[in-house]
Design an enzyme around this catalytic site. Sequence first.
Site, PDB file in Angstrom:
ATOM      1  N   GLY A 166       0.824  -1.208   0.000  1.00  0.00           N
ATOM      2  CA  GLY A 166       0.000   0.000   0.000  1.00  0.00           C
ATOM      3  C   GLY A 166       0.859   1.258   0.000  1.00  0.00           C
ATOM      4  CD  GLU A 173       1.380 -19.829  -2.347  1.00  0.00           C
ATOM      5  OE1 GLU A 173       0.801 -19.458  -3.370  1.00  0.00           O
ATOM      6  OE2 GLU A 173       1.968 -19.040  -1.591  1.00  0.00           O
ATOM      7  CG  ASP A 189      -2.586  -7.017   5.199  1.00  0.00           C
ATOM      8  OD1 ASP A 189      -3.242  -7.038   4.141  1.00  0.00           O
ATOM      9  OD2 ASP A 189      -1.669  -7.820   5.459  1.00  0.00           O
TER      10      ASP A 189
END
Length: 431
Positions: A23, A178, A309
Amino acid sequence: MQRPGTRDSAGRTHVVIVGAGFGGVTLAKKLGGAPVDVTLVDRHNYHLFTPLLYQVATALLDPSEIAHPVRSIVRRERNVHVRMAEITAIHLAERRIDTNTGSIAYDRLVVAAGSVSNFFVNRTVEERAYPLKELEEALALRNHVLETFERASITEDDEEERRLQTIVVVGAGPTGVECSGAFAELSNLVLRRDFRGSNLQHVDIELLEAAPSLLGTFASSLQRAAQRTLVRKGVNVKLGTGVREMTPDGTVVLQDGSKLDAATVIWTAGVKGSPVGAMLGVELARGGRVPVDEWLRVPGHPEVFVIGDLAAVQGSGGPHPMLAPVAIQQGEHVARQLAAEARGEPGPGPFRYFDKGTMATIGRNAGIAQIGRLRFSGFIGWLMWLFVHLVQIVSFRSRLIVLVNWAWNYVFYDRPVRLITTAGRHPHESE
Ligand SMILES: Cc1cc2nc3c(=O)[nH]c(=O)nc-3n(C[C@H](O)[C@H](O)[C@H](O)COP(=O)(O)OP(=O)(O)OC[C@H]3O[C@@H](n4cnc5c(N)ncnc54)[C@H](O)[C@@H]3O)c2cc1C
Protein backbone atom coordinates in the site's frame (compact mmCIF):
# COMPACT_ATOMS: atom_id res chain seq x y z
CA MET A 1 11.58 18.62 15.74
CA GLN A 2 12.61 17.29 12.35
CA ARG A 3 10.31 17.72 9.43
CA PRO A 4 11.82 16.12 6.36
CA GLY A 5 10.30 16.85 3.01
CA THR A 6 9.82 20.56 3.60
CA ARG A 7 13.34 21.73 2.73
CA ASP A 8 12.71 23.03 -0.75
CA SER A 9 8.96 23.34 -0.71
CA ALA A 10 7.57 25.76 1.82
CA GLY A 11 3.80 25.79 2.07
CA ARG A 12 3.16 22.43 0.40
CA THR A 13 1.17 19.73 2.10
CA HIS A 14 3.41 17.24 3.90
CA VAL A 15 2.15 13.67 3.53
CA VAL A 16 3.69 11.11 5.87
CA ILE A 17 3.26 7.46 4.90
CA VAL A 18 3.95 4.81 7.54
CA GLY A 19 4.95 1.52 5.91
CA ALA A 20 6.69 0.77 2.62
CA GLY A 21 4.72 -2.37 1.87
CA PHE A 22 2.33 -2.85 -1.04
CA GLY A 23 0.00 0.00 0.00
CA GLY A 24 2.64 2.53 1.10
CA VAL A 25 4.97 2.08 -1.87
CA THR A 26 2.12 2.30 -4.38
CA LEU A 27 0.86 5.49 -2.73
CA ALA A 28 4.33 7.07 -2.64
CA LYS A 29 4.98 6.29 -6.29
CA LYS A 30 1.58 7.57 -7.39
CA LEU A 31 2.20 10.81 -5.50
CA GLY A 32 5.44 11.32 -7.43
CA GLY A 33 5.12 14.64 -9.23
CA ALA A 34 1.99 15.73 -7.29
CA PRO A 35 2.24 19.14 -5.59
CA VAL A 36 2.86 17.61 -2.15
CA ASP A 37 5.92 16.56 -0.17
CA VAL A 38 6.01 12.95 0.89
CA THR A 39 7.96 11.19 3.64
CA LEU A 40 7.85 7.41 3.42
CA VAL A 41 8.76 5.82 6.77
CA ASP A 42 9.59 2.16 7.27
CA ARG A 43 11.58 0.27 9.89
CA HIS A 44 13.27 -1.66 7.08
CA ASN A 45 15.17 -0.19 4.17
CA TYR A 46 13.47 -2.64 1.82
CA HIS A 47 10.06 -3.44 0.39
CA LEU A 48 9.19 -7.12 0.80
CA PHE A 49 7.40 -9.13 -1.89
CA THR A 50 5.62 -11.43 0.61
CA PRO A 51 3.92 -13.76 -1.91
CA LEU A 52 7.33 -15.35 -2.58
CA LEU A 53 8.54 -15.38 1.03
CA TYR A 54 7.96 -19.12 1.31
CA GLN A 55 10.40 -19.62 -1.59
CA VAL A 56 13.13 -18.05 0.56
CA ALA A 57 12.17 -20.38 3.42
CA THR A 58 12.34 -23.40 1.10
CA ALA A 59 15.73 -22.45 -0.37
CA LEU A 60 14.53 -21.60 -3.86
CA LEU A 61 15.11 -17.85 -3.83
CA ASP A 62 17.66 -15.58 -2.22
CA PRO A 63 16.34 -12.74 0.03
CA SER A 64 17.64 -10.10 -2.39
CA GLU A 65 15.31 -11.47 -5.07
CA ILE A 66 12.17 -10.64 -3.11
CA ALA A 67 13.31 -7.60 -1.09
CA HIS A 68 14.07 -4.33 -2.85
CA PRO A 69 15.61 -1.16 -1.40
CA VAL A 70 12.82 1.38 -0.85
CA ARG A 71 15.09 4.23 -1.88
CA SER A 72 15.65 2.70 -5.29
CA ILE A 73 11.92 2.08 -5.82
CA VAL A 74 11.07 5.78 -5.34
CA ARG A 75 14.35 7.15 -6.71
CA ARG A 76 12.62 8.93 -9.60
CA GLU A 77 9.98 10.56 -7.39
CA ARG A 78 11.80 13.76 -6.45
CA ASN A 79 9.14 14.88 -3.95
CA VAL A 80 9.32 11.56 -2.05
CA HIS A 81 11.77 11.27 0.84
CA VAL A 82 12.56 7.99 2.55
CA ARG A 83 13.22 7.60 6.24
CA MET A 84 14.23 4.33 7.84
CA ALA A 85 12.63 4.48 11.28
CA GLU A 86 10.29 2.56 13.53
CA ILE A 87 7.14 4.44 14.45
CA THR A 88 6.50 4.41 18.20
CA ALA A 89 3.57 6.83 18.73
CA ILE A 90 0.95 8.84 16.85
CA HIS A 91 -0.25 12.18 18.28
CA LEU A 92 -3.43 12.95 16.35
CA ALA A 93 -4.13 16.28 18.08
CA GLU A 94 -0.63 17.60 17.35
CA ARG A 95 -0.41 15.99 13.90
CA ARG A 96 2.91 14.35 14.68
CA ILE A 97 4.38 10.86 14.82
CA ASP A 98 7.25 9.72 17.01
CA THR A 99 9.86 7.32 15.71
CA ASN A 100 13.04 5.82 17.12
CA THR A 101 14.94 8.43 15.11
CA GLY A 102 12.90 11.49 16.12
CA SER A 103 9.48 13.05 15.52
CA ILE A 104 7.89 13.93 12.18
CA ALA A 105 5.07 16.45 11.75
CA TYR A 106 2.46 15.83 9.08
CA ASP A 107 -0.41 17.55 7.35
CA ARG A 108 -1.79 14.24 6.08
CA LEU A 109 -0.93 10.86 7.58
CA VAL A 110 -1.40 7.52 5.82
CA VAL A 111 -0.90 4.45 7.99
CA ALA A 112 0.01 1.41 5.87
CA ALA A 113 1.76 -0.68 8.53
CA GLY A 114 0.28 -4.03 7.46
CA SER A 115 -0.28 -6.98 9.77
CA VAL A 116 1.55 -9.33 12.12
CA SER A 117 1.22 -13.07 12.79
CA ASN A 118 -1.74 -13.92 14.99
CA PHE A 119 -1.07 -16.69 17.50
CA PHE A 120 -4.51 -16.24 19.07
CA VAL A 121 -3.02 -15.57 22.51
CA ASN A 122 -1.34 -18.97 22.50
CA ARG A 123 1.98 -18.09 24.11
CA THR A 124 3.56 -21.54 23.85
CA VAL A 125 2.98 -21.56 20.10
CA GLU A 126 4.22 -17.98 19.78
CA GLU A 127 7.44 -18.87 21.57
CA ARG A 128 8.14 -22.13 19.73
CA ALA A 129 6.62 -22.09 16.24
CA TYR A 130 8.19 -20.52 13.17
CA PRO A 131 6.06 -17.69 11.76
CA LEU A 132 6.39 -16.70 8.11
CA LYS A 133 5.77 -12.99 7.79
CA GLU A 134 9.16 -11.28 7.80
CA LEU A 135 12.31 -11.87 5.77
CA GLU A 136 14.30 -12.79 8.88
CA GLU A 137 11.65 -15.38 9.74
CA ALA A 138 11.94 -17.03 6.33
CA LEU A 139 15.72 -17.19 6.75
CA ALA A 140 15.42 -18.58 10.26
CA LEU A 141 13.10 -21.29 8.95
CA ARG A 142 15.40 -22.15 6.02
CA ASN A 143 18.43 -22.42 8.34
CA HIS A 144 16.51 -24.50 10.86
CA VAL A 145 15.05 -27.01 8.38
CA LEU A 146 18.36 -27.55 6.60
CA GLU A 147 20.05 -28.01 9.96
CA THR A 148 17.49 -30.58 11.13
CA PHE A 149 18.24 -32.65 8.02
CA GLU A 150 21.96 -32.46 8.80
CA ARG A 151 21.28 -33.62 12.35
CA ALA A 152 18.92 -36.37 11.17
CA SER A 153 21.65 -37.71 8.88
CA ILE A 154 23.97 -38.46 11.81
CA THR A 155 21.66 -39.51 14.61
CA GLU A 156 21.41 -43.19 15.43
CA ASP A 157 18.23 -42.77 17.42
CA ASP A 158 15.24 -43.68 15.23
CA GLU A 159 12.77 -41.66 17.24
CA GLU A 160 14.95 -38.57 17.14
CA GLU A 161 15.44 -39.04 13.41
CA ARG A 162 11.68 -39.15 12.93
CA ARG A 163 11.22 -36.00 15.02
CA LEU A 164 13.92 -34.14 13.11
CA GLN A 165 12.32 -35.04 9.81
CA THR A 166 8.79 -34.03 10.75
CA ILE A 167 7.60 -30.63 9.56
CA VAL A 168 4.21 -29.47 10.79
CA VAL A 169 2.54 -26.57 8.97
CA VAL A 170 -0.37 -25.09 10.92
CA GLY A 171 -3.01 -23.32 8.81
CA ALA A 172 -4.04 -24.38 5.30
CA GLY A 173 -4.59 -20.97 3.74
CA PRO A 174 -2.56 -20.10 0.61
CA THR A 175 0.69 -19.65 2.60
CA GLY A 176 0.33 -22.98 4.43
CA VAL A 177 -0.55 -24.83 1.24
CA GLU A 178 2.31 -23.26 -0.73
CA CYS A 179 4.75 -23.81 2.09
CA SER A 180 3.90 -27.48 2.73
CA GLY A 181 3.97 -28.27 -1.01
CA ALA A 182 7.36 -26.59 -1.34
CA PHE A 183 8.83 -28.36 1.71
CA ALA A 184 7.59 -31.72 0.40
CA GLU A 185 9.39 -31.04 -2.89
CA LEU A 186 12.51 -29.79 -1.14
CA SER A 187 12.79 -33.02 0.83
CA ASN A 188 11.60 -35.45 -1.85
CA LEU A 189 13.28 -34.01 -4.92
CA VAL A 190 16.38 -32.30 -3.57
CA LEU A 191 17.45 -33.34 -0.09
CA ARG A 192 16.95 -37.04 -0.77
CA ARG A 193 19.65 -36.72 -3.45
CA ASP A 194 21.89 -34.53 -1.27
CA PHE A 195 21.79 -36.98 1.63
CA ARG A 196 22.36 -40.05 -0.54
CA GLY A 197 23.72 -42.46 2.06
CA SER A 198 21.27 -41.57 4.82
CA ASN A 199 17.79 -42.66 5.56
CA LEU A 200 15.25 -39.97 4.69
CA GLN A 201 12.31 -42.31 4.68
CA HIS A 202 10.93 -40.74 7.83
CA VAL A 203 10.32 -37.34 6.24
CA ASP A 204 6.82 -36.36 7.23
CA ILE A 205 5.12 -33.11 6.18
CA GLU A 206 1.89 -32.52 8.08
CA LEU A 207 -0.54 -29.77 7.10
CA LEU A 208 -3.03 -29.07 9.89
CA GLU A 209 -6.20 -27.04 9.43
CA ALA A 210 -8.84 -26.42 12.09
CA ALA A 211 -11.59 -25.78 9.48
CA PRO A 212 -13.21 -28.65 7.56
CA SER A 213 -11.57 -27.57 4.27
CA LEU A 214 -8.32 -26.03 3.13
CA LEU A 215 -8.02 -22.73 1.21
CA GLY A 216 -11.23 -21.35 2.71
CA THR A 217 -11.69 -18.52 0.16
CA PHE A 218 -11.42 -20.76 -2.93
CA ALA A 219 -14.20 -22.67 -4.72
CA SER A 220 -14.69 -26.23 -3.44
CA SER A 221 -13.56 -27.75 -6.77
CA LEU A 222 -10.22 -25.93 -6.40
CA GLN A 223 -9.94 -26.89 -2.74
CA ARG A 224 -10.30 -30.55 -3.72
CA ALA A 225 -7.79 -30.19 -6.56
CA ALA A 226 -5.27 -28.58 -4.19
CA GLN A 227 -5.75 -31.31 -1.60
CA ARG A 228 -5.25 -34.07 -4.16
CA THR A 229 -2.06 -32.44 -5.40
CA LEU A 230 -0.68 -32.02 -1.90
CA VAL A 231 -1.38 -35.65 -1.04
CA ARG A 232 0.29 -36.74 -4.28
CA LYS A 233 3.38 -34.74 -3.32
CA GLY A 234 3.51 -36.53 0.02
CA VAL A 235 1.85 -33.98 2.32
CA ASN A 236 -0.32 -35.42 5.08
CA VAL A 237 -3.37 -33.11 5.02
CA LYS A 238 -5.36 -33.14 8.29
CA LEU A 239 -8.53 -31.08 8.18
CA GLY A 240 -10.67 -30.27 11.23
CA THR A 241 -7.48 -30.50 13.29
CA GLY A 242 -6.75 -27.55 15.56
CA VAL A 243 -3.61 -27.00 17.63
CA ARG A 244 -4.18 -26.56 21.37
CA GLU A 245 -0.63 -25.78 22.44
CA MET A 246 3.05 -26.63 22.13
CA THR A 247 5.10 -28.03 24.97
CA PRO A 248 8.49 -26.46 25.82
CA ASP A 249 10.29 -29.29 23.99
CA GLY A 250 8.34 -28.46 20.82
CA THR A 251 5.68 -31.21 20.85
CA VAL A 252 2.42 -30.12 19.22
CA VAL A 253 -0.68 -30.92 21.26
CA LEU A 254 -3.82 -31.10 19.12
CA GLN A 255 -7.34 -30.14 20.22
CA ASP A 256 -8.28 -33.80 20.69
CA GLY A 257 -5.30 -34.26 23.05
CA SER A 258 -3.15 -36.28 20.63
CA LYS A 259 0.47 -35.24 20.10
CA LEU A 260 2.85 -34.69 17.20
CA ASP A 261 6.55 -34.74 17.85
CA ALA A 262 8.11 -32.39 15.32
CA ALA A 263 11.38 -30.47 15.19
CA THR A 264 9.77 -27.88 12.89
CA VAL A 265 6.39 -26.25 13.42
CA ILE A 266 5.44 -23.47 11.00
CA TRP A 267 2.62 -21.14 11.96
CA THR A 268 0.62 -19.78 9.02
CA ALA A 269 -2.77 -19.88 10.76
CA GLY A 270 -3.60 -16.21 10.83
CA VAL A 271 -2.64 -12.56 10.88
CA LYS A 272 -3.97 -9.52 12.71
CA GLY A 273 -3.56 -5.77 12.27
CA SER A 274 -0.16 -4.26 13.09
CA PRO A 275 0.22 -2.84 16.63
CA VAL A 276 0.64 0.55 14.93
CA GLY A 277 -3.17 0.58 14.60
CA ALA A 278 -3.56 0.83 18.38
CA MET A 279 -1.42 4.00 18.35
CA LEU A 280 -4.35 5.81 16.70
CA GLY A 281 -6.32 5.50 19.93
CA VAL A 282 -9.57 4.45 18.21
CA GLU A 283 -11.55 1.33 19.02
CA LEU A 284 -10.21 -1.41 16.78
CA ALA A 285 -12.38 -3.67 14.64
CA ARG A 286 -12.14 -7.47 14.40
CA GLY A 287 -8.61 -8.79 13.91
CA GLY A 288 -7.03 -5.64 15.36
CA ARG A 289 -7.79 -3.63 12.20
CA VAL A 290 -8.63 0.08 12.18
CA PRO A 291 -12.19 0.94 11.13
CA VAL A 292 -12.14 3.54 8.32
CA ASP A 293 -14.84 5.16 6.21
CA GLU A 294 -15.36 4.57 2.49
CA TRP A 295 -12.63 7.11 1.68
CA LEU A 296 -10.27 5.16 3.96
CA ARG A 297 -10.20 7.96 6.57
CA VAL A 298 -10.20 7.49 10.33
CA PRO A 299 -13.59 8.71 11.64
CA GLY A 300 -13.23 12.16 13.19
CA HIS A 301 -9.82 12.63 11.55
CA PRO A 302 -10.21 13.32 7.83
CA GLU A 303 -6.48 14.08 7.64
CA VAL A 304 -5.58 10.49 8.64
CA PHE A 305 -5.95 7.50 6.31
CA VAL A 306 -5.39 3.79 6.91
CA ILE A 307 -4.84 1.41 3.99
CA GLY A 308 -3.97 -2.21 3.32
CA ASP A 309 -4.12 -5.08 5.81
CA LEU A 310 -4.59 -2.69 8.72
CA ALA A 311 -7.75 -1.05 7.33
CA ALA A 312 -11.23 -2.44 8.00
CA VAL A 313 -13.38 -0.47 5.55
CA GLN A 314 -16.89 0.11 6.87
CA GLY A 315 -19.25 -0.06 3.89
CA SER A 316 -18.09 -0.24 0.22
CA GLY A 317 -18.16 -4.04 0.42
CA GLY A 318 -15.57 -4.05 3.23
CA PRO A 319 -13.83 -5.12 5.31
CA HIS A 320 -11.73 -6.40 2.42
CA PRO A 321 -9.46 -9.45 2.52
CA MET A 322 -5.87 -8.94 3.66
CA LEU A 323 -4.36 -9.21 0.19
CA ALA A 324 -1.75 -7.28 -1.77
CA PRO A 325 -4.16 -6.10 -4.53
CA VAL A 326 -6.44 -4.54 -1.88
CA ALA A 327 -3.50 -2.60 -0.40
CA ILE A 328 -2.33 -1.54 -3.89
CA GLN A 329 -5.78 -0.32 -4.98
CA GLN A 330 -6.24 1.54 -1.69
CA GLY A 331 -2.84 3.19 -2.12
CA GLU A 332 -3.88 4.32 -5.60
CA HIS A 333 -7.19 5.65 -4.27
CA VAL A 334 -5.63 7.72 -1.48
CA ALA A 335 -3.03 9.05 -3.95
CA ARG A 336 -5.85 10.30 -6.20
CA GLN A 337 -7.54 11.94 -3.21
CA LEU A 338 -4.42 13.68 -1.93
CA ALA A 339 -3.28 14.83 -5.38
CA ALA A 340 -6.76 16.19 -6.17
CA GLU A 341 -6.92 17.97 -2.82
CA ALA A 342 -3.50 19.56 -3.36
CA ARG A 343 -4.58 20.77 -6.81
CA GLY A 344 -7.90 22.09 -5.50
CA GLU A 345 -9.82 19.61 -7.66
CA PRO A 346 -12.71 17.35 -6.66
CA GLY A 347 -11.51 13.99 -5.35
CA PRO A 348 -12.62 10.51 -6.36
CA GLY A 349 -15.74 8.83 -4.99
CA PRO A 350 -15.65 6.19 -2.28
CA PHE A 351 -13.17 3.33 -2.54
CA ARG A 352 -14.36 0.26 -4.43
CA TYR A 353 -12.27 -2.92 -4.51
CA PHE A 354 -11.99 -4.62 -7.89
CA ASP A 355 -11.27 -8.32 -7.35
CA LYS A 356 -9.07 -9.49 -10.24
CA GLY A 357 -8.93 -13.05 -8.87
CA THR A 358 -6.87 -15.12 -6.47
CA MET A 359 -4.37 -17.89 -6.98
CA ALA A 360 -2.01 -20.20 -5.17
CA THR A 361 0.67 -22.67 -6.18
CA ILE A 362 1.20 -26.15 -4.82
CA GLY A 363 4.67 -26.89 -6.07
CA ARG A 364 6.62 -26.99 -9.29
CA ASN A 365 3.83 -27.67 -11.76
CA ALA A 366 0.50 -27.36 -9.98
CA GLY A 367 -1.49 -24.28 -9.10
CA ILE A 368 -5.04 -23.04 -8.72
CA ALA A 369 -6.54 -19.77 -9.92
CA GLN A 370 -9.99 -18.30 -9.46
CA ILE A 371 -10.86 -15.37 -11.71
CA GLY A 372 -14.52 -14.36 -11.51
CA ARG A 373 -16.43 -17.48 -12.45
CA LEU A 374 -13.43 -19.08 -14.13
CA ARG A 375 -11.49 -21.80 -12.32
CA PHE A 376 -8.09 -23.15 -13.32
CA SER A 377 -6.05 -25.89 -11.71
CA GLY A 378 -3.04 -28.09 -12.45
CA PHE A 379 -0.39 -27.01 -14.92
CA ILE A 380 -2.46 -24.12 -16.38
CA GLY A 381 -3.13 -22.77 -12.88
CA TRP A 382 0.59 -22.99 -12.15
CA LEU A 383 1.56 -21.16 -15.37
CA MET A 384 -0.91 -18.38 -14.51
CA TRP A 385 0.49 -18.11 -10.99
CA LEU A 386 4.02 -18.02 -12.40
CA PHE A 387 3.23 -15.27 -14.88
CA VAL A 388 1.28 -13.07 -12.44
CA HIS A 389 3.95 -13.25 -9.74
CA LEU A 390 6.80 -12.73 -12.14
CA VAL A 391 5.39 -9.51 -13.61
CA GLN A 392 4.64 -8.16 -10.13
CA ILE A 393 8.21 -8.41 -8.83
CA VAL A 394 9.42 -4.87 -8.45
CA SER A 395 12.80 -4.80 -10.15
CA PHE A 396 13.66 -6.02 -13.64
CA ARG A 397 16.94 -7.56 -12.41
CA SER A 398 15.15 -9.62 -9.77
CA ARG A 399 12.51 -10.65 -12.28
CA LEU A 400 15.19 -12.11 -14.52
CA ILE A 401 17.00 -13.87 -11.67
CA VAL A 402 13.76 -15.32 -10.30
CA LEU A 403 12.80 -16.58 -13.75
CA VAL A 404 16.19 -18.25 -14.17
CA ASN A 405 15.96 -19.80 -10.68
CA TRP A 406 12.48 -21.13 -11.33
CA ALA A 407 13.52 -22.57 -14.69
CA TRP A 408 16.60 -24.15 -13.08
CA ASN A 409 14.51 -25.68 -10.32
CA TYR A 410 11.99 -26.93 -12.86
CA VAL A 411 14.52 -28.61 -15.13
CA PHE A 412 17.10 -29.83 -12.61
CA TYR A 413 14.95 -30.38 -9.48
CA ASP A 414 17.40 -28.17 -7.62
CA ARG A 415 17.30 -25.51 -4.89
CA PRO A 416 20.08 -23.03 -5.52
CA VAL A 417 20.24 -21.43 -2.07
CA ARG A 418 20.15 -24.30 0.40
CA LEU A 419 22.71 -22.64 2.62
CA ILE A 420 22.84 -22.70 6.39
CA THR A 421 24.00 -19.26 7.47
CA THR A 422 24.47 -17.66 10.86
CA ALA A 423 22.08 -14.81 9.95
CA GLY A 424 18.44 -15.59 10.68
CA ARG A 425 17.69 -17.57 13.83
CA HIS A 426 14.49 -18.22 15.72
CA PRO A 427 14.71 -16.56 19.18
CA HIS A 428 14.30 -19.89 21.02
CA GLU A 429 17.35 -21.31 19.21
CA SER A 430 19.62 -18.75 20.82
CA GLU A 431 18.31 -19.51 24.34
C1 LIG B 1 3.84 -15.34 3.59
C2 LIG B 1 2.80 -14.45 2.97
C3 LIG B 1 2.36 -14.71 1.69
C4 LIG B 1 1.40 -13.89 1.09
N1 LIG B 1 1.00 -14.17 -0.17
C5 LIG B 1 0.12 -13.37 -0.78
C6 LIG B 1 -0.28 -13.61 -2.13
O1 LIG B 1 0.16 -14.57 -2.75
N2 LIG B 1 -1.15 -12.74 -2.70
C7 LIG B 1 -1.64 -11.66 -2.02
O2 LIG B 1 -2.42 -10.90 -2.59
N3 LIG B 1 -1.31 -11.41 -0.75
C8 LIG B 1 -0.44 -12.23 -0.11
N4 LIG B 1 -0.08 -11.97 1.18
C9 LIG B 1 -0.71 -10.84 1.88
C10 LIG B 1 0.01 -9.54 1.51
O3 LIG B 1 1.38 -9.66 1.81
C11 LIG B 1 -0.58 -8.39 2.31
O4 LIG B 1 -1.97 -8.34 2.09
C12 LIG B 1 0.05 -7.08 1.89
O5 LIG B 1 1.43 -7.11 2.11
C13 LIG B 1 -0.59 -5.92 2.66
O6 LIG B 1 0.04 -4.73 2.26
P1 LIG B 1 0.23 -3.55 3.31
O7 LIG B 1 0.80 -2.40 2.54
O8 LIG B 1 -1.01 -3.34 4.08
O9 LIG B 1 1.28 -4.10 4.36
P2 LIG B 1 2.74 -4.70 4.16
O10 LIG B 1 3.01 -5.01 2.74
O11 LIG B 1 2.85 -5.79 5.15
O12 LIG B 1 3.68 -3.50 4.60
C14 LIG B 1 3.68 -2.98 5.88
C15 LIG B 1 4.97 -2.21 6.06
O13 LIG B 1 4.90 -1.47 7.28
C16 LIG B 1 6.15 -1.53 7.93
N5 LIG B 1 5.93 -1.34 9.37
C17 LIG B 1 5.16 -2.07 10.19
N6 LIG B 1 5.23 -1.59 11.43
C18 LIG B 1 6.05 -0.53 11.40
C19 LIG B 1 6.52 0.39 12.38
N7 LIG B 1 6.17 0.32 13.67
N8 LIG B 1 7.36 1.38 11.99
C20 LIG B 1 7.76 1.46 10.69
N9 LIG B 1 7.36 0.62 9.73
C21 LIG B 1 6.51 -0.36 10.08
C22 LIG B 1 6.66 -2.93 7.61
O14 LIG B 1 8.07 -3.00 7.74
C23 LIG B 1 6.19 -3.11 6.17
O15 LIG B 1 7.17 -2.71 5.24
C24 LIG B 1 0.87 -12.79 1.80
C25 LIG B 1 1.33 -12.52 3.11
C26 LIG B 1 2.28 -13.34 3.68
C27 LIG B 1 2.76 -13.05 5.08
